[in-house]
Design a protein around this motif. Structure first.
Motif, mmCIF file in Angstrom:
data_model
loop_
_atom_site.group_PDB
_atom_site.id
_atom_site.type_symbol
_atom_site.label_atom_id
_atom_site.label_comp_id
_atom_site.label_asym_id
_atom_site.label_seq_id
_atom_site.Cartn_x
_atom_site.Cartn_y
_atom_site.Cartn_z
ATOM 1 N N UNK A 166 42.789 39.978 29.113
ATOM 2 C CA UNK A 166 44.225 39.804 28.940
ATOM 3 C C UNK A 166 44.450 38.377 28.464
ATOM 4 N N UNK A 167 45.088 38.240 27.310
ATOM 5 C CA UNK A 167 45.256 36.915 26.675
ATOM 6 C C UNK A 167 43.871 36.287 26.490
ATOM 7 N N UNK A 168 43.739 35.012 26.861
ATOM 8 C CA UNK A 168 42.446 34.343 26.683
ATOM 9 C C UNK A 168 41.485 34.588 27.842
ATOM 10 N N UNK A 169 41.931 35.345 28.852
ATOM 11 C CA UNK A 169 41.128 35.548 30.047
ATOM 12 C C UNK A 169 40.288 36.830 29.913
ATOM 13 N N UNK A 170 39.033 36.650 29.563
ATOM 14 C CA UNK A 170 38.115 37.779 29.423
ATOM 15 C C UNK A 170 37.123 37.752 30.586
ATOM 16 N N UNK A 171 36.891 38.915 31.188
ATOM 17 C CA UNK A 171 36.003 39.000 32.350
ATOM 18 C C UNK A 171 35.012 40.141 32.176
ATOM 19 N N UNK A 172 33.753 39.845 32.469
ATOM 20 C CA UNK A 172 32.730 40.894 32.556
ATOM 21 C C UNK A 172 31.916 40.660 33.824
ATOM 22 N N UNK A 173 31.655 41.740 34.549
ATOM 23 C CA UNK A 173 30.829 41.680 35.754
ATOM 24 C C UNK A 173 29.652 42.624 35.576
ATOM 25 N N UNK A 174 28.463 42.124 35.915
ATOM 26 C CA UNK A 174 27.276 42.948 35.760
ATOM 27 C C UNK A 174 26.118 42.424 36.581
ATOM 28 N N UNK A 175 24.921 42.886 36.241
ATOM 29 C CA UNK A 175 23.715 42.583 37.014
ATOM 30 C C UNK A 175 22.722 41.824 36.147
ATOM 31 N N UNK A 176 22.236 40.691 36.665
ATOM 32 C CA UNK A 176 21.180 39.928 36.009
ATOM 33 C C UNK A 176 20.055 39.703 37.008
ATOM 34 N N UNK A 177 18.885 40.246 36.723
ATOM 35 C CA UNK A 177 17.719 40.142 37.602
ATOM 36 C C UNK A 177 18.083 40.529 39.035
ATOM 37 N N UNK A 178 18.868 41.591 39.160
ATOM 38 C CA UNK A 178 19.238 42.105 40.468
ATOM 39 C C UNK A 178 20.411 41.414 41.128
ATOM 40 N N UNK A 179 20.934 40.368 40.490
ATOM 41 C CA UNK A 179 22.041 39.592 41.053
ATOM 42 C C UNK A 179 23.358 39.978 40.374
ATOM 43 N N UNK A 180 24.377 40.297 41.164
ATOM 44 C CA UNK A 180 25.693 40.634 40.613
ATOM 45 C C UNK A 180 26.436 39.333 40.271
ATOM 46 N N UNK A 181 26.847 39.214 39.019
ATOM 47 C CA UNK A 181 27.475 37.982 38.521
ATOM 48 C C UNK A 181 28.689 38.361 37.681
ATOM 49 N N UNK A 182 29.738 37.569 37.813
ATOM 50 C CA UNK A 182 30.923 37.700 36.965
ATOM 51 C C UNK A 182 30.963 36.535 35.983
ATOM 52 N N UNK A 183 31.279 36.837 34.734
ATOM 53 C CA UNK A 183 31.472 35.794 33.720
ATOM 54 C C UNK A 183 32.916 35.894 33.236
ATOM 55 N N UNK A 184 33.593 34.756 33.202
ATOM 56 C CA UNK A 184 35.022 34.752 32.895
ATOM 57 C C UNK A 184 35.379 33.590 31.979
ATOM 58 N N UNK A 185 36.204 33.864 30.969
ATOM 59 C CA UNK A 185 36.711 32.780 30.120
ATOM 60 C C UNK A 185 38.033 32.282 30.687
ATOM 61 N N UNK A 186 38.173 30.967 30.723
ATOM 62 C CA UNK A 186 39.366 30.347 31.316
ATOM 63 C C UNK A 186 40.343 29.843 30.274
ATOM 64 N N UNK A 187 39.914 29.792 28.995
ATOM 65 C CA UNK A 187 40.735 29.084 28.034
ATOM 66 C C UNK A 187 40.580 27.588 28.236
ATOM 67 N N UNK A 188 41.478 26.828 27.619
ATOM 68 C CA UNK A 188 41.340 25.369 27.597
ATOM 69 C C UNK A 188 42.366 24.704 28.499
ATOM 70 N N UNK A 189 41.923 23.717 29.288
ATOM 71 C CA UNK A 189 42.844 22.828 29.962
ATOM 72 C C UNK A 189 43.095 23.086 31.433
ATOM 73 N N UNK A 190 43.548 22.043 32.147
ATOM 74 C CA UNK A 190 43.808 22.151 33.590
ATOM 75 C C UNK A 190 44.893 23.153 33.945
ATOM 76 N N UNK A 191 45.871 23.373 33.065
ATOM 77 C CA UNK A 191 46.927 24.337 33.363
ATOM 78 C C UNK A 191 46.357 25.748 33.465
#
Length: 288
Positions: free
Chosen positions: A54-79
């Motif tokens: 949604x907007x610049x916030x992209x999220x994918x969750x999956x498995x890497x070497x048996x470990x569940x990890x989420x990767x998320x884009x935050x966009x730019x800046x402290x806001x």
């Protein structure tokens, strides 16, 4: 109970900006700025179980070497970090149905993988930098009650050594998670203070057509020293991540691939290679 105007949910019950529900995220989360970098990380996963954007916030969750990890884009800046951190925390520490905080705190492990420019000539392009501290020049965190997590001695030294104009707000300094620092550190990685600016041009000393308040600020930052701690690099998210993580009870660490050296005026011949090396290094550390 938290009012609906304060914690906004979508019709499906997901948090408003991130479009996520609690089951969509892992306890170990990687932040990237660019939405296109999410799949540069998840391409190494054995399985992707969830994906949304949604907007610049992209999220994918999956498995890497048996470990569940989420990767998320935050966009730019402290806001943007203010949005991402508060909504992530709501997913794990607020009951979204009753709108009441949970009695037991869930602490997330958050690692930012970014690119940055080095301020120090001896930290060359293609090297990796760990942010021991985040130095916030952005004011966002001062909207919260934050004195207990800040480092006033470093803050005062920075204000004094750089002749910082307090009309721009008082800088804040927040440390990284010691737990994640110990997990990720190695002899391959430089450590120091990462400065977080509220903008890319004037706030980072770039001059196009506008005169800036302190043309000498970058050189002052280059020379800043507090008990052998230097400002290694300049970007736009780390201090905000550290501050909100500390306030909310999460662990956070920021790692950067250095693709430019502003002291020497050099730029990486292959910045993608540097980023890929940082991705591989970080994933393997998390998985083990």
């Amino acid at each position: 109970m938290i009012q609906s105007s304060e914690l906004i949910l979508n019709p499906d019950g997901s948090v408003y900006h991130l479009n996520l529900q609690p089951e969509h995220i892992a306890n170990d989360i990687i932040f990237v700025g660019d939405q296109n970098r999410v799949e540069k990380i998840t391409q190494f996963f054995e399985k992707i179980e969830f994906s949304t954007q949604k907007r610049e916030f992209k999220t994918q969750t999956g498995i890497y070497k048996g470990k569940r990890i989420t990767v998320m884009s935050t966009g730019i800046g402290p806001d943007n970090i203010d949005i991402v951190m508060n909504e992530l925390d709501a997913l794990v520490n607020i009951n979204l149905e009753t709108r009441k905080p949970k009695e037991t705190l869930t602490s997330l492990n958050i690692i930012r993988i970014g690119t940055s420019g080095s301020l120090q000539e001896d930290i060359p392009v293609d090297s990796l930098v760990m942010s021991k501290y985040g130095l916030g020049l952005d004011n966002m965190l001062r909207s919260y009650v934050m004195d207990e997590i800040s480092n006033p001695e470093i803050e005062e030294a920075f204000v004094k050594q750089t002749s910082w104009d307090l009309k721009k707000g008082k800088p804040y300094v927040i440390s990284c998670s010691e737990k994640l620092e110990k997990l990720i550190e190695s002899h391959e990685i430089f450590k120091g203070i990462t400065a977080t600016a509220p903008g890319f041009y004037g706030p980072q000393g770039r001059v196009l057509r506008l005169e800036i308040q302190d043309p000498e600020l970058n050189s002052k930052m280059d020379n800043f020293n507090f008990e052998n701690l230097r400002i290694t690099n300049l970007e736009m998210e780390t201090a905000a991540i550290y501050g909100l993580s500390a306030l909310l009870g999460h662990n956070a660490l920021s790692l950067n691939a250095i693709i430019a050296n502003r002291a020497s005026g050099t730029f990486s011949e292959d910045p993608y290679k540097a980023v890929d090396a940082l991705i591989a290094y970080t994933l393997n550390k998390i998985a083990t």
